[in-house]
Design an enzyme around this catalytic site. Structure first.
Site, PDB file in Angstrom:
ATOM      1  CE1 TYR A   1      -4.707   0.560  -0.072  1.00  0.00           C
ATOM      2  CE2 TYR A   1      -3.675   2.442   1.263  1.00  0.00           C
ATOM      3  CZ  TYR A   1      -4.735   1.901   0.542  1.00  0.00           C
ATOM      4  OH  TYR A   1      -5.819   2.435   0.242  1.00  0.00           O
TER       5      TYR A   1
ATOM      6  CB  ALA B   1       4.283 -10.958  -2.507  1.00  0.00           C
TER       7      ALA B   1
ATOM      8  CG  HIS C   1      -6.009  -6.372   4.247  1.00  0.00           C
ATOM      9  ND1 HIS C   1      -6.025  -5.107   4.824  1.00  0.00           N
ATOM     10  CD2 HIS C   1      -4.793  -6.761   4.129  1.00  0.00           C
ATOM     11  CE1 HIS C   1      -4.765  -4.721   4.767  1.00  0.00           C
ATOM     12  NE2 HIS C   1      -4.034  -5.821   4.401  1.00  0.00           N
TER      13      HIS C   1
END
Length: 155
Positions: free
Chosen positions: A57, A80, A88
């Site tokens: 993120y 990854a 999520h």
């Protein structure tokens, strides 16, 4: 019709790698593949800067800042995201993909999406060099070609 193709030579290119600490056992393999591909195609290790972020993120913001500096011909983003039992995964994978794409379009600097999005750890390891090639290396090759093509267009 004139056909314009770029070379896969990294001699005169400077790249930034942005990789995540999260899932580092997988991401470290992607980074190794990226560095190997860069060097095998004529790049110098001193022209490859590596920046570590906590997770996928955070990748787009750092990639954008790097692209905006004007110091790099391309930015390669590696990470990854492995699906779990909650939503999520969708938010992180989608946010990273959209942010990376927007960074490239906004800055005009090629930015590679080398963030694996898989259902299992095994799938991620396979794409990090165990069985299905190394997606880190593939991302670097795509950026070498794209950066060289942009240089031809700008001439």
């Amino acid at each position: 019709m004139q056909r314009i193709e770029a070379t896969l030579l990294a001699h005169d290119l400077k790249f930034a790698l942005v990789s995540t600490r999260w899932n580092h056992l997988i991401v470290d393999r992607l980074v190794e593949g990226a560095e190997l591909a860069f060097v095998q195609h004529g790049g110098k290790t001193e022209n490859l800067d590596h920046f570590l972020v906590p997770g996928s993120y955070e990748v787009p913001l750092v990639a954008r800042r790097l692209a905006e500096t004007g110091r790099y011909d391309a930015v390669v983003c590696l990470g990854a995201v492995i699906k779990g039992d909650t939503d999520h995964y969708d938010f992180v994978a989608g946010g990273a993909a959209n942010g990376i794409l927007n960074t490239s379009l906004h800055t005009g600097v090629p930015v590679a999406f080398g963030v694996l999005t898989t259902d299992t750890v095994e799938q991620a390891l396979n794409r990090a060099g165990i069985k299905a090639g190394n997606k880190g290396g593939e991302a670097v090759l795509a950026m070498i070609e794209t950066a060289n093509l942009l240089k031809q267009i700008e001439r």
